[in-house]
Design a protein around this motif. Sequence first.
Motif, PDB file in Angstrom:
ATOM      1  N   THR A  76       0.823  -1.212   0.000  1.00  0.00           N
ATOM      2  CA  THR A  76       0.000   0.000   0.000  1.00  0.00           C
ATOM      3  C   THR A  76       0.859   1.264   0.000  1.00  0.00           C
ATOM      4  O   THR A  76       0.587   2.221  -0.738  1.00  0.00           O
ATOM      5  CB  THR A  76      -0.935   0.021   1.222  1.00  0.00           C
ATOM      6  N   LEU A  85      -5.815  -5.866  -0.506  1.00  0.00           N
ATOM      7  CA  LEU A  85      -5.031  -4.680  -0.858  1.00  0.00           C
ATOM      8  C   LEU A  85      -5.921  -3.549  -1.351  1.00  0.00           C
ATOM      9  O   LEU A  85      -5.569  -2.367  -1.230  1.00  0.00           O
ATOM     10  CB  LEU A  85      -4.015  -5.017  -1.949  1.00  0.00           C
ATOM     11  N   ALA A  86      -7.071  -3.898  -1.912  1.00  0.00           N
ATOM     12  CA  ALA A  86      -7.972  -2.868  -2.444  1.00  0.00           C
ATOM     13  C   ALA A  86      -8.494  -1.962  -1.334  1.00  0.00           C
ATOM     14  O   ALA A  86      -8.752  -0.774  -1.573  1.00  0.00           O
ATOM     15  CB  ALA A  86      -9.155  -3.533  -3.164  1.00  0.00           C
ATOM     16  N   GLN A 131       0.987  -2.999  -8.647  1.00  0.00           N
ATOM     17  CA  GLN A 131      -0.276  -2.308  -8.393  1.00  0.00           C
ATOM     18  C   GLN A 131      -0.201  -0.837  -8.806  1.00  0.00           C
ATOM     19  O   GLN A 131      -1.191  -0.248  -9.231  1.00  0.00           O
ATOM     20  CB  GLN A 131      -0.634  -2.416  -6.908  1.00  0.00           C
ATOM     21  N   THR A 132       1.002  -0.251  -8.700  1.00  0.00           N
ATOM     22  CA  THR A 132       1.198   1.149  -9.067  1.00  0.00           C
ATOM     23  C   THR A 132       0.898   1.395 -10.540  1.00  0.00           C
ATOM     24  O   THR A 132       0.500   2.499 -10.924  1.00  0.00           O
ATOM     25  CB  THR A 132       2.650   1.582  -8.761  1.00  0.00           C
ATOM     26  N   THR A 150       2.484   1.673  -3.427  1.00  0.00           N
ATOM     27  CA  THR A 150       1.487   2.116  -4.404  1.00  0.00           C
ATOM     28  C   THR A 150       1.106   3.573  -4.189  1.00  0.00           C
ATOM     29  O   THR A 150       1.024   4.355  -5.147  1.00  0.00           O
ATOM     30  CB  THR A 150       0.220   1.237  -4.309  1.00  0.00           C
ATOM     31  N   THR A 164      -2.284  -6.751  -9.641  1.00  0.00           N
ATOM     32  CA  THR A 164      -1.893  -7.427  -8.398  1.00  0.00           C
ATOM     33  C   THR A 164      -2.026  -8.941  -8.534  1.00  0.00           C
ATOM     34  O   THR A 164      -1.202  -9.690  -8.006  1.00  0.00           O
ATOM     35  CB  THR A 164      -2.751  -6.936  -7.213  1.00  0.00           C
ATOM     36  N   ALA A 224      -1.532   0.641 -12.135  1.00  0.00           N
ATOM     37  CA  ALA A 224      -2.947   0.945 -12.335  1.00  0.00           C
ATOM     38  C   ALA A 224      -3.227   2.444 -12.372  1.00  0.00           C
ATOM     39  O   ALA A 224      -4.356   2.856 -12.630  1.00  0.00           O
ATOM     40  CB  ALA A 224      -3.791   0.284 -11.243  1.00  0.00           C
ATOM     41  N   VAL A 263       4.596  -6.770  -5.710  1.00  0.00           N
ATOM     42  CA  VAL A 263       3.152  -6.611  -5.936  1.00  0.00           C
ATOM     43  C   VAL A 263       2.758  -5.137  -5.815  1.00  0.00           C
ATOM     44  O   VAL A 263       1.942  -4.636  -6.589  1.00  0.00           O
ATOM     45  CB  VAL A 263       2.340  -7.467  -4.943  1.00  0.00           C
ATOM     46  N   ARG A 306      -6.137  -2.548 -11.699  1.00  0.00           N
ATOM     47  CA  ARG A 306      -5.474  -2.705 -10.405  1.00  0.00           C
ATOM     48  C   ARG A 306      -5.543  -4.155  -9.950  1.00  0.00           C
ATOM     49  O   ARG A 306      -4.545  -4.746  -9.561  1.00  0.00           O
ATOM     50  CB  ARG A 306      -6.131  -1.791  -9.351  1.00  0.00           C
ATOM     51  N   SER A 307      -6.761  -4.717  -9.990  1.00  0.00           N
ATOM     52  CA  SER A 307      -6.908  -6.104  -9.556  1.00  0.00           C
ATOM     53  C   SER A 307      -6.150  -7.051 -10.481  1.00  0.00           C
ATOM     54  O   SER A 307      -5.551  -8.031 -10.039  1.00  0.00           O
ATOM     55  CB  SER A 307      -8.394  -6.489  -9.507  1.00  0.00           C
ATOM     56  N   SER A 330      -5.063  -9.675  -3.338  1.00  0.00           N
ATOM     57  CA  SER A 330      -5.485  -8.599  -4.228  1.00  0.00           C
ATOM     58  C   SER A 330      -6.706  -7.875  -3.668  1.00  0.00           C
ATOM     59  O   SER A 330      -6.763  -6.637  -3.663  1.00  0.00           O
ATOM     60  CB  SER A 330      -5.802  -9.170  -5.618  1.00  0.00           C
TER      61      SER A 330
END
Length: 276
Positions: free
Chosen positions: A95, A194-195, A159-160, A98, A173, A162, A155, A169-170, A191
Motif C-alpha cells: 500500500t 489490498l484494495a 499495483q502502481t 502504491t 496485483t 494501475a 506486488v 489494479r486487480s 489482491s
Amino acid sequence: MTWIEALIFGVVQGITEFLPISSTAHIVIVQLMFGYSFPGLSFEIFLHLASVLAVLLYFWKDMWEVLQGFFRYIAHRDNKDRTKFFFGVYILTATVITGGLGAVLSDTIGEGLKSPYVIGSALILTGFALVFIERFHRTGRKQEKDMTFLDAVIVGLGQTLAVFPGISRSGATLVVGLLRGLDKDTAVRYSFLLAIPVILGSTVLGVSDFTMEMVTYVTVPNLILSFVVTFIFSMLGIIWLIDFLKKSKLIYFAIYCFAAGILVMIFIDPSVVVEV
C-alpha cells in the motif's frame, strides 16, 4: 444526469472494480458515451467507496483476523500470530509503495495518457499480461505463510501501474502475485485485501474534490442510486470472480480486454481527453 445514466454508472463501476478489466477505463468510456466530464475525481471516488464497502463486508472476517494477529504479535510475540502479523506487514508495504509512487506518477504522466487511444492500448496490454500468466506461467504453491517482504514490494510496484487508465489494479496485483509464485487463492485474497487501504487512501486524498458542484451536477437521488447499485454489483462481482477463478481461466478476461481496447481505439475520437 438521468436516473438511468446513474444506474449504468453504478452497474459498470460495481462489475468492473474487481474484475481484471480496469474500472477506470470503463468509467471513462461511459463518460465519453454520455458526454459527461465530472468535476475532479469526486464522482469516481464516491463510487469507489461503495466498492470498498462491499469488500469490507465480504472479507470482514479475514480483515479482523489479520488485525487481531497483527496487534497480538506486537504485544505478545506469539508464534501462532506470526503469519497474520507479516501478512498485515505485506499489505501495508504494498500500500505504501502504491500510494507513494502512484502520487508521483499521477502528477507527471499528464492528461495525454488519459486519451481513448492510450486507454485502449492499456486494455490490450492487460490482455497480454493475462494471456501470459495463464498460458506460459506455471501456477505457484506459495500461501500466506510462505510470502516474503520482496513479494509485497513487487506486488506494490505492479499495483502502481494501475495509475494508467486501462491497466487493471486487480489484474496487476493478481498477475504479479502469480508471477511471484502465489497460488491462485492466495493471490486473489491478497489482491482483494489490498484494495481496501488503496481505495480508502485515495478517498482521503480526494476529499477536497467533494464539492456542492458535483452534488448539483449529479443530484442527490442519483448519487444515492449509483452508490447502492455500485455496492450491489461490487458484491456480486466479488462473489462471481472468486467462484469463476476456481473453475475457469483468466484467458476469458484477456479476450474481453483485447476486444474492448480495439473498440475504444476504433470508435472513440482519439483527440478526446477525459478527466479521470
